[in-house]
Enzyme design. Structure first.
Site, short mmCIF file in Angstrom:
data_model
loop_
_atom_site.label_atom_id
_atom_site.label_comp_id
_atom_site.label_asym_id
_atom_site.label_seq_id
_atom_site.Cartn_x
_atom_site.Cartn_y
_atom_site.Cartn_z
N ASP A 16 -2.64 -16.50 2.60
CA ASP A 16 -2.36 -16.86 4.15
C ASP A 16 -3.83 -16.92 4.51
OD1 ASP A 16 -1.20 -17.20 6.33
OD2 ASP A 16 -0.55 -15.25 6.69
N GLY A 17 -3.99 -17.30 5.77
CA GLY A 17 -5.32 -17.17 6.46
C GLY A 17 -5.10 -16.79 7.64
N GLU A 54 -6.73 -21.04 5.82
CA GLU A 54 -5.48 -21.35 4.94
C GLU A 54 -5.87 -22.15 3.57
OE1 GLU A 54 -2.51 -20.20 5.47
OE2 GLU A 54 -2.20 -19.91 7.49
N ASP A 76 2.30 -20.47 3.99
CA ASP A 76 3.13 -20.73 4.93
C ASP A 76 2.48 -21.86 5.94
OD1 ASP A 76 0.94 -19.74 6.11
OD2 ASP A 76 2.04 -17.70 6.92
N HIS A 130 5.59 -14.83 8.75
CA HIS A 130 6.02 -13.80 9.48
C HIS A 130 7.60 -13.80 9.63
CE1 HIS A 130 2.02 -13.70 10.77
NE2 HIS A 130 2.04 -14.93 11.06
N ASP A 140 -1.00 -12.03 4.52
CA ASP A 140 -1.22 -12.08 5.95
C ASP A 140 -2.05 -11.03 6.24
OD1 ASP A 140 -0.79 -13.10 8.87
OD2 ASP A 140 0.16 -11.20 9.04
#
Length: 154
Positions: A16-17, A54, A76, A130, A140
């Site tokens: 994740d970014g 990302e 994601d 999320h 995240d």
């Protein structure tokens, strides 16, 4: 990588970014899992975008796998997944230009990601962000924490 029975066990990477402002201070995070081992990696970048973070998370996750492996990479980011699975070959063939003859954004990161993918057998999987996916949530938090290290206290 294989276990004692020579059955290929994939390395799983969740990435994740994060960006505090877009652009703004950013961070990337990745959780690597193989058998019963887990490794968490992350890093900050001072002035960046969410898309760059990302991409960086996927690059750094793949870089951390030192031997050629079967990898399942969870993201994601539809930007990353679509970019690598649908758009990158066309960009390369087009001299790193879009269909509209404009330079591809983040092309240096796309090139790095492609190079990392060539080192492994990568399967891309999208997960909803999320939404309670354990390792996406950890990635995240790693990314957000890394970005916060650059944010001045208010």
């Amino acid at each position: 990588m294989a276990d004692d029975n020579d059955v290929t066990i994939p390395v799983e990477i969740s990435t994740d970014g994060a960006c505090l402002g877009n652009p703004g201070p950013g961070g990337w995070g990745a959780v690597l899992r193989y058998k019963n081992h887990e490794k968490r990696i992350s890093g900050p970048e001072p002035a960046t975008t969410n898309n760059r973070m990302e991409l960086t998370a996927a690059i750094k996750g793949l870089e951390a796998v030192t031997k050629r492996s079967t990898v399942i990479l969870y993201t994601d980011s539809t930007y990353v997944r679509n970019g690598i699975m649908k758009w990158a070959a066309g960009w390369q063939a087009n001299g790193w230009q879009t269909k509209d003859k404009k330079p591809v954004k983040n092309s240096e990161l796309w090139r790095e990601l492609i190079a990392q993918c060539e080192r492994h057998d990568v399967e891309w999987r999208w997960v909803k962000g999320h939404a309670g996916d354990k390792y996406n949530e950890i990635a995240d938090e790693l990314a957000t924490s890394a970005a916060r290290t650059l944010k001045e206290p208010v």
